[in-house]
Design a protein around this motif. Structure first.
Motif, PDB file in Angstrom:
ATOM      1  N   SER A  68       0.824  -1.208   0.000  1.00  0.00           N
ATOM      2  CA  SER A  68       0.000   0.000   0.000  1.00  0.00           C
ATOM      3  C   SER A  68       0.857   1.256   0.000  1.00  0.00           C
ATOM      4  O   SER A  68       0.532   2.237  -0.674  1.00  0.00           O
ATOM      5  N   THR A 216     -10.858   0.814  -5.802  1.00  0.00           N
ATOM      6  CA  THR A 216     -10.039  -0.380  -5.583  1.00  0.00           C
ATOM      7  C   THR A 216     -10.923  -1.471  -5.003  1.00  0.00           C
ATOM      8  O   THR A 216     -11.906  -1.185  -4.318  1.00  0.00           O
ATOM      9  N   GLU A 219      -6.925  -6.033  -1.757  1.00  0.00           N
ATOM     10  CA  GLU A 219      -6.001  -5.484  -0.759  1.00  0.00           C
ATOM     11  C   GLU A 219      -4.692  -5.011  -1.365  1.00  0.00           C
ATOM     12  O   GLU A 219      -4.067  -4.095  -0.857  1.00  0.00           O
ATOM     13  N   ARG A 222      -4.810  -1.272  -2.692  1.00  0.00           N
ATOM     14  CA  ARG A 222      -5.218  -0.193  -1.798  1.00  0.00           C
ATOM     15  C   ARG A 222      -4.115   0.825  -1.603  1.00  0.00           C
ATOM     16  O   ARG A 222      -2.936   0.485  -1.607  1.00  0.00           O
ATOM     17  N   VAL A 226      -6.748   3.923   2.676  1.00  0.00           N
ATOM     18  CA  VAL A 226      -7.738   2.853   2.615  1.00  0.00           C
ATOM     19  C   VAL A 226      -7.274   1.656   3.442  1.00  0.00           C
ATOM     20  O   VAL A 226      -8.053   1.049   4.181  1.00  0.00           O
TER      21      VAL A 226
END
Lengths: 277, 316
Positions: A68, A216, A219, A222, A226
């Motif tokens: 992320s 999105t 996972e 992201r 988020v």
């Protein structure tokens, strides 16, 4: 008289202390919490008692959070480069060339920056699906243009308007074209403004939540906000506060350092976008 | 500003260049702002579903309000405009915006006045107030959610110790306090921004005005209301409208701090919920269109009534 003066000085500094404590305490407490584990986490500690990297290891050990961070870095950087590239030429035209409808155009650009983002969500969702970029970083890069571009154009326009006419006149007399004027005359003078607006736009893109949440679905794609917003434990009751605080500290410390280094420039940039603009 | 262009041809050349310089930006803004906005408005007039974006049919204003008269003579009203959940969201948003902006302006003014004074450690204070501003909203929401936690939160602990409350409060979960929690975090996070904008306005006021008032022995309170406030009114007006627009579209803080709480659900939150989560895509689009209309009307009124100069052109 002197007693009164002393009293007002004390009151003033008390106010200063209150302001500083209020501003800093929540982040301080997040740091304290991020180093606490086990039962220590569920005791209210005003001072750091425990010191353990366990929460940080949990967060950084899970592959998705690091992912992320990279998503956010990539998206924010690309957005900023794109916005600045378009904004430099546009703001030269808006600041230095007289043409009909300039005031109206400026107002329109300002209006876009004040848009409620939800008003374009449905249309952008369709666009993102149509372009086939749903659940990729490009969905965010595309949609972040809506708030980074008007902002950068606005601030750079106010900045360029304040540059003296003479430097441009000399270039015009020498027969320089507008493109040469921008790249050779203005760009070197613009660096400080570019750094400031770029940084502010970067922070805006780094913090954005609504579009990133909507565009999105897995996972691995992201962005940081988020990921933190949706970080949850095994069940609803078990919110992993320790790792959440560790994640918060990880993504906030670089921002705070940047902001403190550039604080003078940031204040100038913010106010150019607000008061004067 | 090229006020003394060499000749007509040169100025024409510059205008042509200006057009090509503006074109890419305008195209980009059309692509990401104007077009999606128009599509949203169009969707709000159809019965489009999230799962089938191109399968919608035009149904007029039924998402906003539809009136059907049954054979028995009963009239059935449907649509957003008669949806209590929508009006609850409108009320929440307006209440949130007015209260938060009021306190942010008030506290921002105080902080700005403090920062405008000369004292040791001013740089430090300015650095400190930039911290809440620099923290991402989602992170602030999580930090405060933890501080406001009913069982282990430090806020409850402090207030219990001070004797302000007699038992622990579930700040974010209870319907009575959820809005206070959201307001608290927003005010904490945004007051610095407000303070900086006001400070910039204060610093444009020539120092000698205050100096003269001080030498004449004018009461500081009177100086504030008679001199300072009128002089920073333009800066204040612009700062307030910027904040107001931000507050009216609030989404992230509410979504993360008080998820699914009817007591805080704002217009943005309910629109997205209908659009994405409940598969009422067109209905959500109608709600977001209404939010856009409300904001547009509000801005026009504010600029018109307050004669606020946003473009900065008037100063020149």
């Amino acid at each position: 008289m002197t007693a009164q003066k002393l009293l007002s000085t004390i009151a003033f500094y008390a106010l200063v202390v209150v302001i500083v404590v209020f501003s800093v305490f929540p982040f301080y407490y997040a740091i304290v919490t991020s180093f606490a584990t086990g039962t220590e986490l569920f005791k209210v500690n005003y001072w750091p008692k425990a010191f353990s990297w366990a929460n940080y290891e949990t967060v950084l050990g899970g592959r998705n959070f690091v992912r992320s961070i990279w998503n956010s870095v990539f998206i924010a950087t690309t957005t900023v480069v794109f916005a600045l590239f378009l904004a430099v030429t546009a703001s030269y035209a808006l600041a230095r060339v007289r043409f009909r409808g300039r005031g109206l155009l400026l107002m329109m650009i300002l209006a876009v920056s004040m848009f409620p983002q939800i008003a374009v969500l449905a249309g952008l969702f369709e666009l993102v699906r149509f372009l086939g970029i749903f659940n990729t970083p490009w969905a965010m890069i595309l949609s972040y243009v809506i708030f980074t571009l008007p902002f950068t154009v606005w601030v750079l326009t106010t900045f360029m308007r304040d540059l003296p006419v003479e430097i441009e006149e000399a270039a015009i007399v020498d027969g320089a074209t507008p493109w040469v004027i921008i790249t050779k005359v203005f760009l070197p003078l613009l660096w400080p403004a570019l750094v400031t607006t770029g940084l502010l736009a970067f922070i805006g893109a780094w913090n954005e939540f609504l579009f990133a949440l909507t565009f999105t679905s897995s996972e691995t794609t992201r962005t940081v906000p988020v990921a933190i917003g949706l970080l949850s434990g095994a069940s609803q009751q078990e919110i992993p506060w320790g790792p959440i605080m560790a994640a918060s500290v990880i993504v906030t410390v670089p921002l705070i350092i940047l902001v403190l280094i550039f604080q003078r420039k940031i204040v100038a940039g913010l106010t150019a976008g607000g008061v004067k603009g | 500003m090229a006020s003394n262009d060499g000749g007509l041809s040169l100025s024409q050349q510059r205008q042509r260049a200006a057009f090509w310089f503006l074109a890419p930006m305008l195209a980009a803004l059309f692509f990401v702002a104007a077009w999606p906005l128009l599509r949203t408005i169009w969707f709000s007039l159809t019965n489009t579903l999230l799962s089938d974006l191109y399968g919608g049919e035009f149904i007029g204003f039924d998402n906003y309000l539809s009136i059907r008269v049954l054979e028995s003579g009963r009239v059935i009203y449907r649509g957003t405009l008669v949806d209590p959940a929508w009006w609850n969201a409108v009320w929440n948003t307006v209440r949130f915006a007015v209260v938060s902006v009021f306190f942010e302006t008030l506290l921002g003014l105080i902080v700005a006045l403090v920062l405008n004074a000369e004292f040791k450690g001013r740089g430090l204070v300015r650095a400190a107030i930039l911290i809440p501003w620099a923290i991402p909203t989602i992170v602030s929401a999580k930090m405060w959610a933890w501080m406001l936690n009913d069982q282990f939160g430090i806020i409850n602990d402090i207030m219990l110790n001070l004797g302000l409350i007699s038992q622990k409060i579930a700040w974010t979960a209870s319907t009575d306090t959820a809005m206070y929690a959201v307001l608290m975090v927003d005010i904490w996070k945004t007051t610095p921004f407000m303070a900086l904008l006001i400070l910039a306005g204060l610093q444009m006021v020539p120092r000698d005005i205050f100096e003269a008032a001080r030498l004449d022995g004018v009461n500081p309170v009177k100086v504030f209301f008679r001199i300072t406030l009128p002089l920073i009114r333009p800066a204040l007006a612009v700062a307030i409208i910027f904040r107001m627009l931000d507050a009216l579209r609030i989404f992230d803080l509410v979504y993360v701090l008080t998820p699914n709480s009817a007591a805080t659900k704002t217009m943005s939150v309910i629109s997205r919920e209908n659009m994405i989560d409940f598969d009422k895509f067109a209905y959500g689009a109608a709600q977001s269109t209404l939010l856009f209309a409300i904001i547009a009307v509000f801005v026009s009124l504010y600029i018109w009534l307050g004669k606020v100069d946003l473009s900065g052109e008037g100063q020149r």
